[in-house]
Design a protein around this motif. Structure first.
Motif, PDB file in Angstrom:
ATOM      1  N   LEU A 117      38.109  63.387  40.503  1.00 29.14           N
ATOM      2  CA  LEU A 117      38.300  62.754  41.221  1.00 29.14           C
ATOM      3  C   LEU A 117      39.282  62.041  41.311  1.00 29.14           C
ATOM      4  O   LEU A 117      40.582  62.297  42.359  1.00 29.14           O
ATOM      5  CB  LEU A 117      37.292  62.056  41.469  1.00 29.14           C
ATOM      6  N   THR A 121      42.487  63.803  43.982  1.00 29.59           N
ATOM      7  CA  THR A 121      42.373  62.816  44.620  1.00 29.59           C
ATOM      8  C   THR A 121      44.574  62.154  44.878  1.00 29.59           C
ATOM      9  O   THR A 121      45.023  62.535  45.344  1.00 29.59           O
ATOM     10  CB  THR A 121      42.389  61.238  44.755  1.00 29.59           C
ATOM     11  N   GLU A 125      46.472  64.075  47.693  1.00 31.47           N
ATOM     12  CA  GLU A 125      46.650  63.272  48.717  1.00 31.47           C
ATOM     13  C   GLU A 125      47.370  62.296  48.163  1.00 31.47           C
ATOM     14  O   GLU A 125      48.325  61.754  49.094  1.00 31.47           O
ATOM     15  CB  GLU A 125      45.678  61.648  48.908  1.00 31.47           C
ATOM     16  N   TRP A 182      39.469  70.295  50.207  1.00 33.25           N
ATOM     17  CA  TRP A 182      39.699  69.026  49.044  1.00 33.25           C
ATOM     18  C   TRP A 182      38.774  67.970  50.019  1.00 33.25           C
ATOM     19  O   TRP A 182      37.799  67.257  49.309  1.00 33.25           O
ATOM     20  CB  TRP A 182      41.129  68.318  48.978  1.00 33.25           C
ATOM     21  N   ARG A 186      35.501  66.640  47.632  1.00 27.20           N
ATOM     22  CA  ARG A 186      35.803  65.124  47.400  1.00 27.20           C
ATOM     23  C   ARG A 186      34.571  64.402  47.225  1.00 27.20           C
ATOM     24  O   ARG A 186      34.121  63.421  46.476  1.00 27.20           O
ATOM     25  CB  ARG A 186      37.100  64.474  48.529  1.00 27.20           C
ATOM     26  N   THR A 187      33.806  64.984  48.978  1.00 26.99           N
ATOM     27  CA  THR A 187      32.351  64.477  49.059  1.00 26.99           C
ATOM     28  C   THR A 187      31.365  64.646  48.330  1.00 26.99           C
ATOM     29  O   THR A 187      31.004  63.895  47.646  1.00 26.99           O
ATOM     30  CB  THR A 187      32.426  64.938  50.886  1.00 26.99           C
TER      31      THR A 187
END
Length: 197
Positions: A117, A121, A125, A182, A186-187
């Motif tokens: 994660l 991320t 991001e 993604w 991510r969820t």
């Protein structure tokens, strides 16, 4: 300026810090938990090769094609293992995640999911990657299952691709995750981390 700059990532009691020679003793202890270097299909260093393992990772960082982290317990600083961004290709905003291993006591816990994660991320991001990839030995079925649980897609198998530590030639299974995939991944990772154990 390097595409992957020096950074520390942290969440849920896990901290990824740039790997350095200061981690030698901790890395050696983590590998000793389960004698992980005896597993044929992993990159875990044998005890006497830990310093060289770190030196090689630092040389690859200098060359711009790998950025290795020590995986640590945030509260104590205990080294739990290591993971890396590698095969970094800035022009197409692609990295792979690999060279990943954890002490036996951390396997099948939240550690790997938390690390993925954090790294995904950061890749999607912060680095604005278009794609993140993984590669693993065709006989490393545990690794393949873990990658597939993340939601990555199997791209295919490169046959006769690399040497194992025992000198045999391995086939490499390739996976990837694109930036558009993604948000859903991510969820799912957050769901897995938050559900009762």
């Amino acid at each position: 300026m390097a595409f992957v700059e020096s950074t520390t990532l942290a969440a849920r009691g896990i901290r990824l810090v740039p790997l350095s020679l200061d981690h030698e003793e901790g890395l050696r202890a983590a590998a000793a938990d389960g004698e992980l270097w005896r597993i044929r299909v992993t990159s875990v260093p044998e005890p006497g090769q830990t310093r060289q393992y770190i030196a090689d990772a630092l040389a690859m960082r200098e060359a711009g094609n790998r950025f290795a982290f020590a995986v640590t317990e945030e509260a104590t600083g205990t080294v739990l293992g290591s993971t890396s961004y590698h095969d970094i290709v800035p022009p197409i905003r692609r990295v792979e995640i690999g060279w990943t291993w954890y002490a036996k006591c951390c396997q099948r816990t939240h550690v790997n999911t938390t690390c993925k994660l954090l790294m995904l991320t950061h890749a999607f991001e912060t680095l604005q990657c278009h794609v993140v990839g993984w590669r693993t030995d065709n006989f490393n079925h545990a690794s393949q299952r873990a990658i597939e649980r993340l939601g990555a897609r199997k791209d295919g198998v490169i046959r006769g691709h690399a040497l194992r530590r025992d000198g045999s030639i391995r086939d490499t299974v390739m996976y990837s995750l694109r930036s558009g995939e993604w948000p859903e991944v991510r969820t799912q990772l957050l769901y897995l981390l938050d559900k009762p154990r």
